[in-house]
Write a protein that holds these residues in place. Structure first.
Motif, mmCIF file in Angstrom:
data_model
loop_
_atom_site.group_PDB
_atom_site.id
_atom_site.type_symbol
_atom_site.label_atom_id
_atom_site.label_comp_id
_atom_site.label_asym_id
_atom_site.label_seq_id
_atom_site.Cartn_x
_atom_site.Cartn_y
_atom_site.Cartn_z
ATOM 1 N N VAL A 25 51.432 17.709 0.942
ATOM 2 C CA VAL A 25 51.319 18.859 1.842
ATOM 3 C C VAL A 25 50.387 19.909 1.234
ATOM 4 O O VAL A 25 49.552 20.496 1.934
ATOM 5 N N THR A 29 46.843 20.963 2.915
ATOM 6 C CA THR A 29 46.597 22.364 3.229
ATOM 7 C C THR A 29 45.355 22.873 2.516
ATOM 8 O O THR A 29 44.552 23.608 3.088
ATOM 9 N N SER A 32 42.172 21.032 4.215
ATOM 10 C CA SER A 32 41.967 21.048 5.658
ATOM 11 C C SER A 32 41.821 22.452 6.248
ATOM 12 O O SER A 32 41.475 22.588 7.411
ATOM 13 N N THR A 33 42.101 23.490 5.466
ATOM 14 C CA THR A 33 41.958 24.841 6.002
ATOM 15 C C THR A 33 40.605 25.413 5.622
ATOM 16 O O THR A 33 40.061 25.102 4.568
ATOM 17 N N SER A 50 46.894 31.541 8.803
ATOM 18 C CA SER A 50 45.877 30.535 8.540
ATOM 19 C C SER A 50 45.157 30.769 7.227
ATOM 20 O O SER A 50 44.328 29.966 6.829
ATOM 21 N N ILE A 52 44.596 30.712 3.347
ATOM 22 C CA ILE A 52 45.044 29.741 2.348
ATOM 23 C C ILE A 52 45.992 30.377 1.336
ATOM 24 O O ILE A 52 46.886 29.705 0.815
ATOM 25 N N TRP A 55 49.658 30.013 2.353
ATOM 26 C CA TRP A 55 50.240 28.693 2.120
ATOM 27 C C TRP A 55 50.446 28.426 0.638
ATOM 28 O O TRP A 55 51.395 27.746 0.256
#
Length: 85
Positions: A25, A29, A32-33, A50, A52, A55
């Motif tokens: 995960v 993350t 892909s962001t 959204s 980074i 996350w």
């Protein structure tokens, strides 16, 4: 003694699966962001979700809680082994 070995076998499997899932995960993350918010760029209403860094923070909290959970489980198992003797 056999129950103890079975427990640790499942415990090691569970922790390895959790580690693999959290690492995947995190990498998904990370790659892909698009974290290219800067000057003269449009920022939508959900920029904080959204972003980074949000996350990364969530991932750090999850890892911290799992480390605490695993440490407590290990301590409880050690104490229960000493009580049984």
């Amino acid at each position: 003694m056999k129950k103890n070995k079975i427990f640790w076998w499942f415990f090691k499997r569970l922790t390895s699966y959790i580690f693999i899932i959290l690492t995947s995960v995190f990498l998904i993350t990370l790659f892909s962001t698009d974290a290219n918010f800067g000057i003269n760029k449009t920022v939508g209403w959900a920029w904080d979700f959204s972003n980074i860094n949000f996350w990364f923070g969530i991932f750090q909290v999850i890892v911290f809680l799992l480390v605490i959970l695993l440490s407590l489980t290990f301590i409880i198992m050690k104490i229960s082994n000493y009580i049984k003797r």
